[in-house]
Design a protein around this motif. Sequence first.
Motif, PDB file in Angstrom:
ATOM      1  N   ILE A 190      37.787  61.461  -6.810  1.00 47.83           N
ATOM      2  CA  ILE A 190      37.317  60.539  -7.556  1.00 47.83           C
ATOM      3  C   ILE A 190      38.123  61.075  -9.058  1.00 47.83           C
ATOM      4  N   PHE A 191      38.660  60.346  -9.970  1.00 49.61           N
ATOM      5  CA  PHE A 191      39.269  60.686 -11.103  1.00 49.61           C
ATOM      6  C   PHE A 191      38.443  60.184 -12.391  1.00 49.61           C
ATOM      7  N   ASN A 192      38.127  60.763 -13.161  1.00 44.88           N
ATOM      8  CA  ASN A 192      37.569  60.571 -14.476  1.00 44.88           C
ATOM      9  C   ASN A 192      38.754  59.988 -15.429  1.00 44.88           C
ATOM     10  N   ILE A 197      44.109  54.324 -19.467  1.00 46.94           N
ATOM     11  CA  ILE A 197      44.943  54.501 -18.221  1.00 46.94           C
ATOM     12  C   ILE A 197      44.884  53.037 -17.381  1.00 46.94           C
ATOM     13  N   VAL A 198      43.675  52.258 -17.521  1.00 45.40           N
ATOM     14  CA  VAL A 198      43.580  51.120 -16.906  1.00 45.40           C
ATOM     15  C   VAL A 198      44.544  50.208 -17.543  1.00 45.40           C
ATOM     16  N   ARG A 199      44.655  50.338 -18.915  1.00 47.42           N
ATOM     17  CA  ARG A 199      45.507  49.507 -19.620  1.00 47.42           C
ATOM     18  C   ARG A 199      47.026  49.357 -19.361  1.00 47.42           C
ATOM     19  N   ILE A 200      47.296  50.924 -19.173  1.00 50.27           N
ATOM     20  CA  ILE A 200      48.461  51.087 -18.602  1.00 50.27           C
ATOM     21  C   ILE A 200      49.013  50.808 -17.238  1.00 50.27           C
ATOM     22  N   VAL A 201      47.986  50.917 -16.478  1.00 50.71           N
ATOM     23  CA  VAL A 201      48.305  50.600 -14.948  1.00 50.71           C
ATOM     24  C   VAL A 201      48.278  48.948 -14.890  1.00 50.71           C
ATOM     25  N   ARG A 202      47.514  48.430 -15.679  1.00 49.00           N
ATOM     26  CA  ARG A 202      47.727  46.814 -15.528  1.00 49.00           C
ATOM     27  C   ARG A 202      49.038  46.325 -16.249  1.00 49.00           C
ATOM     28  N   TYR A 203      49.495  47.005 -17.197  1.00 52.30           N
ATOM     29  CA  TYR A 203      50.724  46.887 -18.025  1.00 52.30           C
ATOM     30  C   TYR A 203      51.916  47.141 -17.132  1.00 52.30           C
ATOM     31  N   PHE A 204      51.725  48.142 -16.242  1.00 48.00           N
ATOM     32  CA  PHE A 204      52.855  48.184 -15.193  1.00 48.00           C
ATOM     33  C   PHE A 204      52.998  47.212 -14.172  1.00 48.00           C
ATOM     34  N   GLN A 205      51.708  46.841 -13.930  1.00 43.96           N
ATOM     35  CA  GLN A 205      51.868  45.759 -12.853  1.00 43.96           C
ATOM     36  C   GLN A 205      52.213  44.335 -13.189  1.00 43.96           C
ATOM     37  N   GLU A 206      52.349  44.026 -14.285  1.00 44.05           N
ATOM     38  CA  GLU A 206      52.107  42.668 -15.011  1.00 44.05           C
ATOM     39  C   GLU A 206      53.385  42.710 -15.657  1.00 44.05           C
ATOM     40  N   THR A 207      54.076  43.606 -16.284  1.00 40.92           N
ATOM     41  CA  THR A 207      55.320  43.399 -17.246  1.00 40.92           C
ATOM     42  C   THR A 207      56.539  43.579 -16.392  1.00 40.92           C
ATOM     43  N   PRO A 208      57.443  42.566 -16.619  1.00 39.57           N
ATOM     44  CA  PRO A 208      58.822  42.112 -16.007  1.00 39.57           C
ATOM     45  C   PRO A 208      59.410  43.659 -15.792  1.00 39.57           C
ATOM     46  N   VAL A 215      61.045  51.935 -21.742  1.00 35.06           N
ATOM     47  CA  VAL A 215      59.632  52.180 -21.790  1.00 35.06           C
ATOM     48  C   VAL A 215      59.515  53.959 -21.525  1.00 35.06           C
ATOM     49  N   ALA A 216      58.795  54.719 -22.122  1.00 41.63           N
ATOM     50  CA  ALA A 216      58.544  56.094 -21.883  1.00 41.63           C
ATOM     51  C   ALA A 216      57.084  56.457 -22.117  1.00 41.63           C
ATOM     52  N   LEU A 217      56.610  57.236 -21.104  1.00 39.66           N
ATOM     53  CA  LEU A 217      55.013  57.645 -20.873  1.00 39.66           C
ATOM     54  C   LEU A 217      54.855  58.747 -21.210  1.00 39.66           C
ATOM     55  N   ASN A 218      53.635  59.056 -22.010  1.00 44.33           N
ATOM     56  CA  ASN A 218      53.534  60.190 -22.268  1.00 44.33           C
ATOM     57  C   ASN A 218      53.102  61.133 -21.178  1.00 44.33           C
ATOM     58  N   SER A 219      53.754  62.387 -20.934  1.00 44.51           N
ATOM     59  CA  SER A 219      53.497  63.192 -19.983  1.00 44.51           C
ATOM     60  C   SER A 219      52.373  63.454 -19.160  1.00 44.51           C
ATOM     61  N   ASP A 220      51.176  63.626 -20.177  1.00 42.67           N
ATOM     62  CA  ASP A 220      49.909  63.825 -19.560  1.00 42.67           C
ATOM     63  C   ASP A 220      49.524  62.632 -18.689  1.00 42.67           C
ATOM     64  N   LYS A 221      49.698  61.579 -19.491  1.00 41.09           N
ATOM     65  CA  LYS A 221      49.122  60.463 -18.749  1.00 41.09           C
ATOM     66  C   LYS A 221      49.869  60.080 -17.619  1.00 41.09           C
ATOM     67  N   ALA A 223      51.339  62.174 -15.610  1.00 40.38           N
ATOM     68  CA  ALA A 223      50.827  63.151 -14.628  1.00 40.38           C
ATOM     69  C   ALA A 223      49.803  62.854 -13.918  1.00 40.38           C
ATOM     70  N   LEU A 224      48.775  62.275 -14.541  1.00 35.54           N
ATOM     71  CA  LEU A 224      47.374  61.957 -14.118  1.00 35.54           C
ATOM     72  C   LEU A 224      47.690  60.507 -13.421  1.00 35.54           C
ATOM     73  N   ILE A 225      48.571  59.733 -13.601  1.00 33.43           N
ATOM     74  CA  ILE A 225      48.632  58.225 -12.931  1.00 33.43           C
ATOM     75  C   ILE A 225      49.672  58.708 -11.560  1.00 33.43           C
ATOM     76  N   ASP A 226      50.346  59.768 -11.732  1.00 32.44           N
ATOM     77  CA  ASP A 226      51.034  60.200 -10.559  1.00 32.44           C
ATOM     78  C   ASP A 226      50.183  60.711  -9.677  1.00 32.44           C
ATOM     79  N   ARG A 227      49.357  61.625  -9.953  1.00 29.73           N
ATOM     80  CA  ARG A 227      48.410  62.385  -9.129  1.00 29.73           C
ATOM     81  C   ARG A 227      47.479  61.345  -8.454  1.00 29.73           C
ATOM     82  N   MET A 228      47.052  60.292  -9.087  1.00 31.15           N
ATOM     83  CA  MET A 228      46.031  59.157  -8.489  1.00 31.15           C
ATOM     84  C   MET A 228      47.012  58.406  -7.543  1.00 31.15           C
ATOM     85  N   LEU A 229      48.116  58.114  -7.822  1.00 33.18           N
ATOM     86  CA  LEU A 229      49.107  57.107  -7.013  1.00 33.18           C
ATOM     87  C   LEU A 229      49.296  57.914  -5.605  1.00 33.18           C
ATOM     88  N   LYS A 230      49.782  59.366  -5.992  1.00 26.47           N
ATOM     89  CA  LYS A 230      50.051  60.101  -4.576  1.00 26.47           C
ATOM     90  C   LYS A 230      48.898  60.128  -3.661  1.00 26.47           C
TER      91      LYS A 230
END
Length: 262
Positions: A190-192, A197-208, A215-221, A223-230
């Motif tokens: 479980i990730f807090n 983060i939800v907004r970014i994931v939804r943006y990645f899902q829906e944007t062409p 587009v460049a993503l902040n390294s901390d965000k 890293a967190l999304i990368d850990r969740m996905l892996k």
Amino acid sequence: MRTETEGIVLRQTKTAGNRLMLEIFTRELGKIGVGSFPVNRKKTKSSLAVQPFTYGEYYINKKRDFYDLEKAEVISSFYGIGEKLDRFVNASYIMELTDKLLPEDVAQPEIFDLLREFLELTEHRSDKTITLCLAYEIRILSMLGVFPEIDRCVSCGREHDLSCFSVEDGGMLCSDCASKIKRDRRHSLIFNIDFDIVRIVRYFQETPFKTFGKVALNSDKAALIDRMLKEYFAYHLGIENLKSESMQHFETANDPGVGQES
């Protein structure tokens, strides 16, 4: 049966007799193993067409359950991917991930187009290609029908007070359900996370997808999304500890979330 098809070389292995065994993701046939002609040290058009990352036209002859490559022509070698470590490492990870995800002999034209576009954008990206990787992973989960639930609590259905992402439960949890699950489970993935983060994931899902070339993503965000996905790929699809995974790294962006490549 002789077939002509577009394809992307995912993997190349040398076999006995100085021949190659190729794993090619084709548009018409899906992922297939193909026996190639003997390796030629001279850089001919055909020898270039059997290199990993190459997008080409492949003339394949099927004999029973075996595919044999008769001729190959390069459409794009994506040569620029190998010119920078960041590009090469992250593109190698996506190729390995795609290879593991795809079943044999099942056409996946939508994923084929996604991979080709990923390679095109990566070749011309100056840095921070991890953003393209995350966008690709999020899109492929949608295409495979295993995208997590991010709009409501997967436990009670509540659409507000979403504060955690549960890998095991397959999506977001509200604060009450997250607290209960954390108490009941000794080990829980479980990730807090916050709404950003939800907004970014939804943006990645829906944007062409082509948008992510700039587009460049902040390294901390990132890293967190990368850990969740892996963790999600490992738990739900059994894909973990890829060879290329250990080489990945994150370059710091100056923006707080999603922004234009610097």
